[in-house]
Design a protein around this motif. Sequence first.
Motif, short mmCIF file in Angstrom:
data_model
loop_
_atom_site.label_atom_id
_atom_site.label_comp_id
_atom_site.label_asym_id
_atom_site.label_seq_id
_atom_site.Cartn_x
_atom_site.Cartn_y
_atom_site.Cartn_z
N LYS A 15 16.71 23.14 1.47
CA LYS A 15 16.99 23.48 0.35
C LYS A 15 18.58 23.21 0.01
CE LYS A 15 15.56 27.60 -0.92
NZ LYS A 15 15.38 29.27 -0.96
N VAL A 16 18.84 22.56 -0.96
CA VAL A 16 20.28 21.91 -1.26
C VAL A 16 20.76 22.39 -2.58
CG1 VAL A 16 19.87 20.10 0.46
CG2 VAL A 16 19.32 19.92 -2.01
N ARG A 18 22.96 20.29 -5.62
CA ARG A 18 23.15 18.99 -5.79
C ARG A 18 23.91 18.88 -7.12
NH1 ARG A 18 17.80 15.52 -6.31
NH2 ARG A 18 19.48 13.94 -6.63
N PRO A 24 19.69 26.37 -6.51
CA PRO A 24 19.49 25.59 -5.16
C PRO A 24 18.12 24.78 -5.61
CG PRO A 24 19.88 27.95 -4.53
CD PRO A 24 19.89 27.70 -6.10
N GLU A 25 18.00 23.67 -5.04
CA GLU A 25 16.71 22.81 -5.12
C GLU A 25 16.02 22.52 -3.95
OE1 GLU A 25 15.73 18.18 -6.78
OE2 GLU A 25 17.85 19.12 -7.19
N LEU A 125 19.25 12.28 2.66
CA LEU A 125 19.73 13.39 1.56
C LEU A 125 20.63 12.70 0.34
CD1 LEU A 125 21.42 16.13 4.10
CD2 LEU A 125 19.34 16.34 2.30
N PRO A 126 19.90 13.25 -0.78
CA PRO A 126 20.62 12.53 -1.99
C PRO A 126 22.10 12.51 -1.83
CG PRO A 126 18.90 14.16 -2.44
CD PRO A 126 19.23 14.48 -0.97
N ASP A 128 24.34 12.90 -3.97
CA ASP A 128 24.89 14.20 -4.97
C ASP A 128 24.70 15.56 -4.05
OD1 ASP A 128 22.31 14.50 -5.39
OD2 ASP A 128 22.59 14.67 -7.30
N THR A 129 24.31 15.41 -3.03
CA THR A 129 24.12 16.83 -2.27
C THR A 129 25.63 17.52 -1.71
OG1 THR A 129 22.02 16.10 -1.40
CG2 THR A 129 23.02 18.09 -0.15
N ARG A 130 25.72 18.59 -2.38
CA ARG A 130 27.20 19.14 -2.00
C ARG A 130 27.29 20.23 -1.05
NH1 ARG A 130 26.50 22.02 -6.91
NH2 ARG A 130 27.14 24.35 -6.66
N VAL A 132 23.90 22.13 2.13
CA VAL A 132 22.68 22.35 2.57
C VAL A 132 22.55 23.69 2.92
CG1 VAL A 132 21.01 21.58 4.29
CG2 VAL A 132 22.61 19.98 3.64
N ASP A 135 17.72 23.90 6.36
CA ASP A 135 17.58 22.79 7.25
C ASP A 135 16.35 22.92 8.27
OD1 ASP A 135 17.20 20.39 8.40
OD2 ASP A 135 19.37 20.20 9.10
#
Length: 354
Positions: A15-16, A18, A24-25, A125-126, A128-130, A132, A135
């Motif tokens: 769950k991140v 972005r 959260p996505e 991980l993408p 643009d993930t700022r 996490v 995990d």
Amino acid sequence: MKTMPIDIQVRVPFKVLRGRSKKPEKIQVRVPLAGEIKLIESLDQAPIALRARTVEGPRSDEYERRVIEVDGKEVLVRPIMRSSWEKIRARIADARAMLADGFHHSLKVQTPLHIGWGNDVFDVLPLDTRAVIEDHTDSAMKLARDTLDRVFAIEDTLFLRSAPPAFDLYPPTKTGGDRGRFNVSDQVDLAPGYQSNGFAFMLDRVDDAVAFAKRHGLNDIPPEFSSFRIDRPDLLTSGETLANAYMGVRTIEFELQEALADLSAAGLEQLGRLLTQRERMVEEHGGDAVWAIIDELDDAVANRFYTPALPPRIFDRIAKVTDMTKDALTMSRDLPPRPVIEFGDDPELANLGM
């Protein structure tokens, strides 16, 4: 026992946050795992224990169990199948395709962790993930290793350690528009992470399954078989208790979802105890936790989950599912005996000098 190496990829839920999004996505990331599976050279070392086929037609299915010896103990295995491949047996040449990219598709096991986690799958991980937020690498990799530990290559075919097939009786939907389903399930053993979808009776117990279905207003017409062969009836003894207890708790958990906000603190605690005992039961493969679940269900119905305002339609379904669960467990062939409590085990009785 000989082994063969196999490199696979495991879908790990994250769950991140972005980009600039504040929401959260849920995504999945492929993580490599160097594993191994056990190797048995000949099918002669895995004689047939059970083989059955439902009537010919578009829904015809074959169910097979073979017996192998693992660490001096006889266990059952079934061919690994995949519905999108018309349920053909998986060959060693297809092993990586079968095992890679998500166990829930190829080995028919799934954890609650993966349900509704989204379809976006990445190799890393993408960019643009700022942040996490969650995990789940450790739990996903443990599931992968546990699953590989159940896989056997016998000659050129992949098999999976499994409980016997069973009749699977599904309760009606919430709307009550049908009488549920009377199926044959190829997986009732919950190991690892499988979620039972119905009350289970081994295939040699059709009369018991029909009687249970009639008592509870379920579909009582069993599937027809075009062939049916049991060579080792002594091995059709496991899986019912786990599946039936898990089914009951899971259904009650589902029924309570829309009423969670209305549950009292004591009701929430009771639901938490049920879920804890369910996980303990799975870890211990039965044991005293089964009886703890039965007692907790009795208390939940007697006290309405300690929530007087619980809507009647929800409570009525919980009471019905509890009745079905207790009946199914009472009929389960592998139900352990109720534990005997000694006075010394109860500190309150011990303090009374009893």
